[in-house]
Design an enzyme around this catalytic site. Sequence first.
Site: not given
Length: 493
Positions: A199, A390
């Site tokens: 991220e 994810e």
Amino acid sequence: MSRFPEGFLWGGATAANQFEGGFSEGGKGVNSSDCTTRGSRTKPRMVTYKTKDGEVKAVPMFGMNVTEDVEYGCFEGYDYPSHDGIDFYHRYKEDIALFGEMGFKTFRLSINWARIFPTGMEETPNEEGLKFYDDVFDECAKYGIKPLVTLSHYETPIGLANAWGSWTDARTIECFCRYVKTVGERYKGKVEYWLTFNEINIAGMSPWMSSGVGANNPQVVADISKHQLIASAKAVQILHEIDPNNKVGNMVAYGAVYPYTCHPNDVIASKQKAHDTHFYFDVQARGYYPSYKLKEYEREGVSFSLTDEEKETLKNGTVDFLSFSYYMSSVVSTDPEVLGKKAEGNMGLGGVPNPYLKASDWGWQIDPTGLRIALNELWERYQKPLFIVENGMGAQDVLEADKTCHDDYHIDYLRDHIKAMADAINIDGVELWGYTPWGCIDLVSASTGEMHKRYGFIYVDYQDDGTGEGDRYRKDSFYWYKKVIASNGEDLD
Ligand code: BG6
């Protein structure tokens, strides 16, 4: 014809700082995540440090902006959940056996940088740390599970933070490259799938959580991003040189951004908001900074430049595939009345509530079609293979007296998202390599530090008050996901 391609990589995802534990074992150093306390939905996680006068302080992780010269660390009287995690450090054989039982083709985990280079700055690695991951990867191989390794997942050696502000300083790039070369060489033949920074766009929301940086302003975020984008491009090249079979991806927190109405002002605002995440894909997939980002830096008075060598590095270090986490979409409005209502809990993505969507207990809006939209957007923009690394819903699971756990809400959530993936593949022609739902085994929440925000197929009996023996129990979703994998996504009932 099957809806998912042959060899589709079904699996699950974790991160060292949230599940490994073994805090002071095997010569490991301290990480940024180790200095972050347990919180809850209503109580913020805190970051602890000592001032020059020797005073110990704790500030909320989200929104922190520490500009004085301090020493981050762990102190008596604070509860740091990463120190124990779920004790994967000692129980990895049992956990990987359970992943094997579900039929995982891949398992996403991160290497804990400070286990390999305790302060981040050493010249030689810590053999005990390297050995630990050898054992983990060997165990995965026993079940035919291919590791998908994140090189940096929300933890930076605290030595780098205290020495020079970690990723705000270009010297961290060299330290990171040494670490990448070390693990790349060591695990050659054992690991083929790599992700550089987890991220990478979350630096804009929480420089501490993403990068171990206590300060926060547009210049700091631009510096962190520049250094990490260069480090990521170098890592791609290092890993390709070590083994041409290596496949290296980036990782961005991604969700479709919708305009609240069809008013052109809302539409342009939603496009501008989407730049925040597209920026990272643009650099990592195309190899250069997009014009809108350079204009934004000019407007904000951010000082930014790239040398010819840095431009070359970015150009030669584009990734082989694009990966992202997907939890929710977000909505942008320019209407002051609508703006008054914040989408509570929509971690990182912000925006206003979407009246058509329900939300999880933590306020994360549930939007399976948004996943199909996200896959389409990325495929259309870049034409590179995609990987969802994810996805999932944190929930308050109950372990029954007979040790069963009836988590049909997890099954419903995942089923709807898998259907959206199938549509993206079969109707839209998107190339998708795999799917690793988040927290395949219950672990510590990144945003709140809680244990009881559970995503997993496996219930881990650790509670936030410190009770529980850490025993593992199969939830209903465990048996369901096993069927999904065995049928390559055909049997979703
Ligand atoms: C992603 C992170 O943002 O979301 C994970 O990469 C994190 O580390 C996951 O755990 C879910 O967030 P949370 O706050 O529910 O743990």
